[in-house]
Structure formats: structure tokens, C-alpha cells
Design a protein around this motif. Structure first.
Motif: not given
Length: 247
Positions: A144, A168-174
Motif C-alpha cells: 500500500r 491479504d484480501a482486504a488489500t487486494e480489494k483496496a
């Protein structure tokens, strides 16, 4: 005028070709996936375009001019594994490095530069880590920060080398939300990507690469089983269980 035009680019290591006679151009305002098997030359292509490794032949134009004249228009997020994360610097200073193309290496960042850098950290959800040493951040947090640095460059074209690996999934989504935001601003984003399952969801355009350009164009036209078989050969069955485009 095309943001990126590559003509007859060949790269060789110890006389062995890694990329052969690559030709393509991409339109503005597109999110473009660079797809291919390991060893296909995806990262090498980005580095050759950016002049980070020598080209045996070929030319690269950025908005119709040589890359060297247009560096300020390019943002680059390298593979996370290629970065020395033990370098003693904090997240804010890393993002401020993205401003040096605008302010020069000998001038100190202004208050406005620091405010912009903090705004970029906030955009990727990392403002509370501005003073944290980068070595103390998780893999997703480090990625990020590098995205924030690219944003601080305020480039027109972005190259990102495997930005989703190890996050992680949250970072990929972001990350994908941020890439789509750049696209809506008219930016062009080229992303080395390995997960075939998300290609149709993530990208407007696709380049299929295996030492040569197999195909490039709108995802719905290019991302077909036939082209994937040309790109991956017998390895396709292990990589892709649901054929794209209903084929």
C-alpha cells in the motif's frame, strides 16, 4: 496519441532471447493485464520499457516521445520481493520519493509535497503509519505504501509488477479499487498479473505474453481458451478450470 507504443523490442540475457520482437500500443484510460506463464518475460518487459535493463533492439515511445523525455509521466510499482525493506526510512519518506521527479533530488519537499504525500497514504488507508519504519510493516501494508508513492508521482501511465502477490484480501480489494479510480481519471495502468480467475473481473484489456506477444486487446476478445492455450500450452489445465468467454 497512444500512452505507450513499443516497437520491435527484443531483450536477451547472454545472447539468449527472453523477449522477441515485441510490438504493441495501448489506448489511454484502460486497465491492462499482462498475463503469461512463469518465465514468459512479463517483468522483463516492464523493465525494458522503463530502461531498467538494456534492450537488444527496439524503441519505446510515451505519448509519441522517447521514454527518457517523458519519465515524469510514468509511475512504477516494482515487485515487493525486489525491494530492500530494511532500508531505514519511514512510510511518509517513501511516498515523498514519488515527488522527486517534480521537485528535484536536491530540493527539500515543501509543506504542500508533504500534505500531498499524507493524502496519498490516507487514500490507501495507511495515514496512521506515516512515521512507521517500512521494515515494521506487513507485506500488504508495504505494498500500500508503494502504491501511495506511485500516486504521489501524479503520473499519466502506471506500471505495476505483481501488486497482488502476498497481500491479504482486504488489500487486494483496496488495490483494485484504486486502479479503477486511476482509470476513471484517464490514467493508463499496466499490471503484471498471474491469477487467471480474476482477469475478466479486473481488466479492460489483456496482453497475453510468452516471450512473444500472443494477443493483445479488449479482454472479451482476447481472453479466450484458444489464446490461453497458445500462451500456456499444456500447463493451462492446471491453471484455469473455468474456460473464459464460455468457450
Amino acid at each position: 496519441m497512444e500512452p505507450i507504443k513499443v516497437e520491435n523490442v527484443t531483450v536477451a540475457y547472454h545472447t539468449k532471447p527472453v523477449l522477441q520482437d515485441i510490438n504493441f500500443s495501448v489506448p489511454a484510460g484502460k486497465l491492462i493485464g499482462i498475463i503469461g506463464p512463469n518465465g514468459a518475460g512479463k517483468s522483463t518487459l516492464i523493465k525494458a520499457i522503463l530502461g531498467l535493463i538494456p534492450r537488444a533492439s527496439g524503441e519505446v515511445a510515451v505519448y509519441g516521445k522517447p521514454y527518457k523525455e517523458q519519465r515524469k509521466l510514468i509511475g512504477y510499482v516494482p515487485q515487493r520481493g525486489s525491494v530492500d525493506w530494511d532500508f531505514p526510512t519511514n512510510a511518509l519518506d517513501v511516498v515523498l520519493m514519488g515527488r522527486y521527479g517534480h521537485i528535484g533530488w536536491l530540493r527539500r519537499p515543501s509543506k504542500a509535497d508533504k500534505e500531498l504525500a499524507l493524502a496519498c497514504l490516507k487514500k490507501v488507508g495507511m495515514e496512521q503509519y506515516a512515521t512507521r519504519q517500512i521494515s515494521q510493516l506487513s507485506g500488504g501494508q508495504q505494498q500500500r505504501v508503494f502504491l501511495a508513492r506511485a500516486l504521489a508521482q501524479d503520473a499519466s501511465v502506471y506500471f505495476m509488477d505483481e501488486p497482488f502477490v502476498g497481500v491479504d484480501a482486504a488489500t487486494e480489494k483496496a488495490i483494485i479499487a484504486l486502479l479503477n479510480e486511476l482509470k476513471t481519471q484517464g490514467k493508463t495502468v499496466l499490471v503484471v498479473h498471474h491469477d487467471l480467475q480474476t482477469v475478466e473481473e479486473y481488466f479492460d484489456w489483456v496482453m497475453l505474453l510468452n516471450m512473444k506477444t500472443i494477443a493483445i486487446g479488449p479482454t472479451e476478445e482476447v481472453f479466450t481458451t484458444e489464446n490461453l492455450q497458445k500462451t500456456y500450452g499444456g500447463r493451462l489445465a492446471f491453471l484455469h478450470t473455468a474456460p473464459p468467454g464460455g468457450q
